[in-house]
Structure formats: structure tokens, C-alpha cells
Design a protein around this motif. Structure first.
Motif, mmCIF file in Angstrom:
data_model
loop_
_atom_site.group_PDB
_atom_site.id
_atom_site.type_symbol
_atom_site.label_atom_id
_atom_site.label_comp_id
_atom_site.label_asym_id
_atom_site.label_seq_id
_atom_site.Cartn_x
_atom_site.Cartn_y
_atom_site.Cartn_z
ATOM 1 N N GLN A 103 -0.146 16.918 4.652
ATOM 2 C CA GLN A 103 -0.401 16.308 3.237
ATOM 3 C C GLN A 103 0.644 15.511 3.137
ATOM 4 O OE1 GLN A 103 -2.983 16.677 1.264
ATOM 5 N NE2 GLN A 103 -4.221 17.975 2.289
ATOM 6 N N SER A 104 0.568 14.700 1.729
ATOM 7 C CA SER A 104 1.706 13.892 1.132
ATOM 8 C C SER A 104 1.816 13.970 -0.368
ATOM 9 C CB SER A 104 1.585 12.597 1.456
ATOM 10 O OG SER A 104 0.550 11.917 0.788
ATOM 11 N N LYS A 105 2.592 13.462 -0.970
ATOM 12 C CA LYS A 105 2.564 13.508 -2.570
ATOM 13 C C LYS A 105 1.545 12.636 -3.086
ATOM 14 C CE LYS A 105 6.554 11.132 -3.078
ATOM 15 N NZ LYS A 105 7.893 10.564 -3.673
ATOM 16 N N VAL A 106 0.500 12.009 -2.255
ATOM 17 C CA VAL A 106 -0.474 10.985 -2.577
ATOM 18 C C VAL A 106 -1.866 11.811 -1.981
ATOM 19 C CG1 VAL A 106 0.751 9.347 -3.622
ATOM 20 C CG2 VAL A 106 -0.176 9.438 -1.281
ATOM 21 N N GLY A 107 -1.774 12.699 -1.320
ATOM 22 C CA GLY A 107 -2.837 13.372 -0.633
ATOM 23 C C GLY A 107 -2.810 13.073 0.653
ATOM 24 N N LEU A 108 -3.885 12.973 1.520
ATOM 25 C CA LEU A 108 -3.971 12.842 2.950
ATOM 26 C C LEU A 108 -3.660 11.244 3.036
ATOM 27 C CD1 LEU A 108 -6.967 14.693 3.799
ATOM 28 C CD2 LEU A 108 -4.842 15.315 4.368
ATOM 29 N N LEU A 109 -2.974 10.820 4.470
ATOM 30 C CA LEU A 109 -2.598 9.502 4.705
ATOM 31 C C LEU A 109 -3.594 9.088 5.915
ATOM 32 C CD1 LEU A 109 1.232 9.600 4.194
ATOM 33 C CD2 LEU A 109 -0.573 8.678 2.524
ATOM 34 N N ALA A 110 -4.129 7.887 5.878
ATOM 35 C CA ALA A 110 -4.857 7.458 6.905
ATOM 36 C C ALA A 110 -3.916 6.666 7.732
ATOM 37 C CB ALA A 110 -6.255 6.882 6.358
ATOM 38 N N LEU A 111 -4.293 6.217 9.131
ATOM 39 C CA LEU A 111 -3.719 5.235 9.684
ATOM 40 C C LEU A 111 -3.943 4.006 9.162
ATOM 41 C CD1 LEU A 111 -4.585 6.485 13.746
ATOM 42 C CD2 LEU A 111 -2.348 5.746 12.721
ATOM 43 N N PRO A 112 -2.997 3.095 9.122
ATOM 44 C CA PRO A 112 -3.204 1.897 8.331
ATOM 45 C C PRO A 112 -4.000 0.828 9.268
ATOM 46 C CG PRO A 112 -0.860 1.936 9.111
ATOM 47 C CD PRO A 112 -1.630 3.120 9.234
ATOM 48 N N ALA A 113 -4.638 -0.008 8.767
ATOM 49 C CA ALA A 113 -5.239 -1.252 9.438
ATOM 50 C C ALA A 113 -4.304 -1.815 10.402
ATOM 51 C CB ALA A 113 -5.900 -2.114 8.668
ATOM 52 N N GLY A 114 -4.538 -2.356 11.414
ATOM 53 C CA GLY A 114 -3.589 -3.132 12.353
ATOM 54 C C GLY A 114 -2.512 -2.082 13.199
ATOM 55 N N GLN A 115 -2.692 -0.873 12.909
ATOM 56 C CA GLN A 115 -1.630 -0.104 13.673
ATOM 57 C C GLN A 115 -1.924 -0.211 15.069
ATOM 58 O OE1 GLN A 115 0.726 2.526 12.426
ATOM 59 N NE2 GLN A 115 1.143 2.286 14.370
ATOM 60 N N THR A 116 -0.759 -0.199 15.747
ATOM 61 C CA THR A 116 -0.749 -0.180 17.288
ATOM 62 C C THR A 116 -1.068 1.177 17.583
ATOM 63 O OG1 THR A 116 0.729 -1.827 17.629
ATOM 64 C CG2 THR A 116 0.506 -0.558 19.496
ATOM 65 N N THR A 117 -2.356 1.491 18.341
ATOM 66 C CA THR A 117 -2.495 2.829 18.832
ATOM 67 C C THR A 117 -2.630 2.844 20.445
ATOM 68 O OG1 THR A 117 -4.771 2.597 18.644
ATOM 69 C CG2 THR A 117 -3.892 3.394 16.798
ATOM 70 N N VAL A 118 -2.704 4.012 21.103
ATOM 71 C CA VAL A 118 -2.830 3.764 22.541
ATOM 72 C C VAL A 118 -4.406 3.596 22.863
ATOM 73 C CG1 VAL A 118 -3.132 6.498 22.593
ATOM 74 C CG2 VAL A 118 -2.415 5.162 24.563
ATOM 75 N N ALA A 119 -5.177 3.891 21.940
ATOM 76 C CA ALA A 119 -6.626 3.718 22.238
ATOM 77 C C ALA A 119 -6.859 1.940 22.117
ATOM 78 C CB ALA A 119 -7.407 4.365 21.177
ATOM 79 N N ARG A 120 -6.435 1.357 21.125
ATOM 80 C CA ARG A 120 -6.563 0.004 20.764
ATOM 81 C C ARG A 120 -5.988 -0.764 21.970
ATOM 82 N NH1 ARG A 120 -5.104 -0.725 15.882
ATOM 83 N NH2 ARG A 120 -7.411 -0.818 15.133
ATOM 84 N N MET A 121 -4.693 -0.153 22.348
ATOM 85 C CA MET A 121 -4.196 -1.130 23.617
ATOM 86 C C MET A 121 -4.786 -0.916 24.882
ATOM 87 S SD MET A 121 -0.581 0.252 25.343
ATOM 88 C CE MET A 121 -1.210 1.552 25.841
#
Length: 472
Positions: A103-121
Motif C-alpha cells: 500500500q501507499s499513502k494514496v492506495g495501491l500504485l500501478a506500474l506507470p505507462a512507458g515503464q521498462t519491464t522485462v516482459a516489454r523488453m
């Protein structure tokens, strides 16, 4: 024509590549290796017989070790599910990633658009990419859904709380609900892990003729602690949830065996690299009856060794020497650059990991971690650093540092900070350098421990909404 006139032509033909000869069939480029990453949920290092399990045996996982390489100083990404998985996907440690707790101060945080991930790579490198099990990094209608982060398909649970329900009436495929008609009898057909493992095998078979990345983020042995049948442990004098947990570990081992048999049946065993690990340490209720943390201090949500030390076994027939053991210091941050090297790509900039391919192939490891850094914000703020055999731990950014010599004291029983002020200063400097402030989390200068509830996700702060909040 005289023979000496033919000689230059014969020499040219002999030197020409086969593909340049009339009628020659061009040789196909070598296939990139398939990559399967099997990630269990909340399993401790002491739950596997390759690491000394005391209550049962895991023969298929053991076989991965006897046919591959077992790591003895490997770490997960964090001591709790979501940040650990974000570290695995991004190659950044918890002092740098967006999500540093469930959790965070604003609830759950999602991966942002454009994030480098191993799957996208890997997707961009021509791999088929599939994920199966628990995602936990973005619910439907957020930027973090798996299909927006490089996966051709993801089947299972997108929401962490949903993943507690093993007899759910639906799973998710690429943000679309897939109904499950429950019989009400809690059979194997009703059990979601069965369907998820079956989908894993189907993906492998469907992509056997091209390179693929299969992320098998299976939910067992995470709670709820239920299973359709438990013939092995049913007679043990344990509470029911302990019996079910042990049986769920055995189920995961069986499904590992199914994956390995599928690779052999399809004839792709020798060009498939299989990695096995767990996302964080076991819950505290399994320490005393089962020894799930392997005698290490701490458990899930704690940055002592029992919360972050992880099993890591890698198998690649013909490439990795069978039955080898490595004491390389490694963690989830290393997976993305390792996958990059395996796929023939340069590692992206801005990550915290190193490729461990040289170690896997029995060569010298040119780049090693001088230290590993961790921070977490549940059930309270903690920082930890592993530097060689030294381990530093503290509860605030200016709090007194606890120091342990893990070679002499692997269970972290003796705080020797007072005797080694030079080491304390070095680790404090690493903690200061590796921690980047986040608007979503408060890192106190002087923290204090609060009791951990320790069961499932009950100590986590409730989400601000049912959907995860995209990053800004």
C-alpha cells in the motif's frame, strides 16, 4: 577449357559462404533461449528440500538443482509481494521503484505507462510473452495491467486480494473476466491454481516453435490455505492451515514437474532456461511447526534474512553445469539484465542489477554487487543492506544501525555494531545514497517497531479504492 583456367573459379567457390551458392538454403540464425521464471508466493527458503526442508520433500525442485545451479546467497526484491514483483519486472531496487510496499499513502500504485519491464523488453526482441498467476502491479483500467506492460497474455489474478480466493468464480485474462462455474464441492476443477498451471503448460506448447518468456507467478502456498485433497499431510498433528500450506508447497513442486516434462515432450528442453524462486519469506505462523524460514531471523514483511533470502535455482541443459552451487550475491534486480543478455540485447540504463549469465555459464563474473539495498514501509519502515558478509538493519533514516556478521551469525542474533564503527559508517552511507525519497511513502528518521499481524495481507492499509491508482 584448360584445368589451370578453372583453378581460380574453384577457389572462389570453395571460399564462398554456403548461402551464396546457387540453390543453397540459408542457415537459420540460432534460436534465442526460452525463459521460464517460476515464482512461488510467500514460500520460505526452508520449504524446499534442496535448501534443507524438514517437513517434506520437493523432488521436482530438487531435480532442478541437481541438473542446474543452486544459489546460496540469493535475495528476493522485497519482503512483501507487490514491491518484490515490481523489482523483478523493472530491475530497480526498492529505494528507486514506485511501489515500495503493498500500500501507499494514496492506495495501491500501478506500474506507470512507458515503464521498462522485462516482459516489454523481451516482447520487443521477438519473444512471445505470457504470465500466469498473480500480477499485483495494476488492476484493470489502470496503466499497470500486464497487457500494457509487455505481456501478450496474462491469465490469473490482477488484484492481490482476489488472489486469496482459490475457489474464485472468475479469473482474469488481459483485463477480461473469465467465469468459473464452481461446483460447491471444492474439487481440483474448482481450484484456481489448477487452471493457472494448465494455462501455463498450454502457453508453452503453443509457442514451442518460437522464443518465449513464460512468467509462472503461481499463487501457492499463499493463503487462503486450502487445497482439494491432502493425502500426504492430513494425518499430521498440525492445525488445518499448516497441513494445507505444506500440501500447497507439494502441489507447486508437482506443477514444476509438469513443466519440466512438457519441455521434454516438446523437444525444447535443451533450449529453455528455467528459473525457480519465491517472492518473499514465509509468514510467521509457519516458522515453528515447519521451519519455513530455514532457521533465519524474521519472516514476511521483515528485512531480516528470513524475509528476503530466497531460493534461486537455474537450469539450462548443455549450458549450466549440473549440480553446481554458487555463492554469488544476487537478487531480483539481476533478472532483467540477465534476460537482456540471454536475448542478445544491451541492458537498459537506470537499473540496479547486473547480468549473472557469466556465472550461469561457469565463467568469471565481471560485474558483482558490492552491496544489496532494501527498504520497506510495512508493517513499519525498515532499511537493510547486505555488503559482503555484513548485514546492516535499521528502523529509520537516522536510527541506530544493527550490524551482523552473516558468515559467523547467519541467524542475526548478535548485534556487533559497537565493535565495528567503520563498517557501520559504510553501510549508513550506502543507505543514504540508495534511498530516494518518495511522495507516496514517509521514511521516518527515528522509527519504532509495531506488532505485525502476519497473516495473509491483514497488516496492510486498506486501499483507497477498488482500482489501483496510476502513478503521476
Amino acid at each position: 577449357m584448360k584445368k589451370h583456367h578453372l583453378l581460380p573459379l574453384l577457389i572462389l567457390l570453395a571460399l564462398a559462404p554456403r548461402s551464396a551458392l546457387p540453390g543453397a538454403v540459408p542457415s537459420a540464425p540460432p534460436l534465442k533461449p526460452n525463459i521460464i521464471y517460476i515464482l512461488l508466493d510467500d514460500a520460505g527458503i526452508g520449504d524446499f528440500s534442496a535448501y534443507g526442508c524438514k517437513y517434506g520433500v520437493t523432488p521436482n525442485i530438487d531435480r532442478l538443482a541437481t541438473e542446474g545451479m543452486k544459489f546460496t546467497r540469493a535475495y528476493s526484491g522485497s519482503a512483501v509481494c507487490a514491491p518484490s514483483r515490481m523489482v523483478l519486472m523493472t530491475g530497480q531496487h526498492t529505494g528507486h521503484i514506485l511501489r515500495r510496499a503493498n500500500q501507499s499513502k494514496v492506495g495501491l500504485l500501478a506500474l506507470p505507462a512507458g515503464q521498462t519491464t522485462v516482459a516489454r523488453m523481451l516482447q520487443n526482441a521477438g519473444y512471445a510473452t505470457g504470465g500466469f498467476g498473480k500480477w499485483g502491479l495494476g488492476n484493470p483500467e489502470t496503466t499497470g495491467v500486464a497487457e500494457k506492460q509487455g505481456f501478450d497474455v496474462f491469465f490469473g489474478y490482477y488484484d492481490q486480494k482476489h488472489a486469496h480466493n482459490h475457489y474464485t468464480d472468475y479469473l482474469i485474462r488481459n483485463s477480461v473476466k473469465v467465469p468459473i462455474q464452481q461446483s460447491g464441492k471444492h474439487t481440483w476443477a474448482d481450484y484456481a491454481p489448477t487452471r493457472i498451471a494448465d494455462e501455463t503448460l498450454s502457453f508453452i506448447e503453443q509457442n514451442k516453435d518460437r522464443p518465449f518468456f513464460c512468467y509462472a507467478a503461481w499463487t501457492p502456498p499463499h493463503g487462503d490455505y486450502v487445497i482439494p485433497e491432502n493425502p500426504v499431510f492430513a494425518g499430521k498433528p498440525w492445525p488445518e492451515e499448516i497441513k494445507s500450506y505444506a500440501a500447497m508447497v507439494a502441489l507447486a513442486d508437482r506443477d514444476v514437474g509438469r513443466v519440466m516434462q512438457k519441455l521434454k515432450d516438446l523437444g525444447i528442453d535443451d533450449r529453455t532456461l528455467v528459473i525457480f524462486s519465491s517472492d518473499n519469506g514465509a509468514n510467521p505462523e509457519f516458522i515453528e511447526p515447519l521451519g519455513s524460514t530455514g532457521g533465519l531471523r524474521g519472516h514476511k514483511r521483515m528485512l531480516y534474512e528470513g524475509g528476503t533470502r530466497a531460493p534461486l535455482i537455474v537450469r539450462w541443459p548443455g549450458k549450466i553445469q549440473p549440480g553446481t552451487t554458487s555463492d554469488l550475491l544476487t537478487a531480483f534486480v539481476d533478472f532483467l539484465p540477465t534476460a537482456a543478455e540471454l536475448s542478445g540485447l544491451p541492458a537498459p540504463k537506470g537499473i540496479d542489477g547486473h547480468s549473472i549469465v557469466p556465472t550461469l555459464l561457469g565463467k568469471g563474473q565481471p560485474t558483482r554487487h558490492e552491496s544489496l539495498y532494501f527498504e520497506i514501509y510495512e508493517p513499519y519502515f525498515q532499511q537493510a543492506v547486505r555488503m559482503g558478509d555484513w548485514k546492516g538493519y535499521r528502523l529509520g533514516t537516522k536510527a541506530p544501525l544493527e550490524l551482523y556478521d552473516l558468515k559467523a551469525d547467519p541467524a542475526e542474533k548478535q548485534n556487533i555494531a559497537a565493535a565495528h564503527p567503520d563498517i557501520v559508517r559504510k553501510i549508513e552511507a550506502i543507505m543514504k545514497a540508495e534511498h530516494s525519497p518518495s511522495p507516496y511513502y514517509d521514511a521516518p528518521e527515528q522509527g519504532s517497531p509495531r506488532p505485525t499481524k502476519g497473516k495473509n495481507e491483514q497488516s496492510a492499509k486498506p486501499a483507497a479504492s477498488s482500482k489501483e491508482t496510476p502513478s503521476l
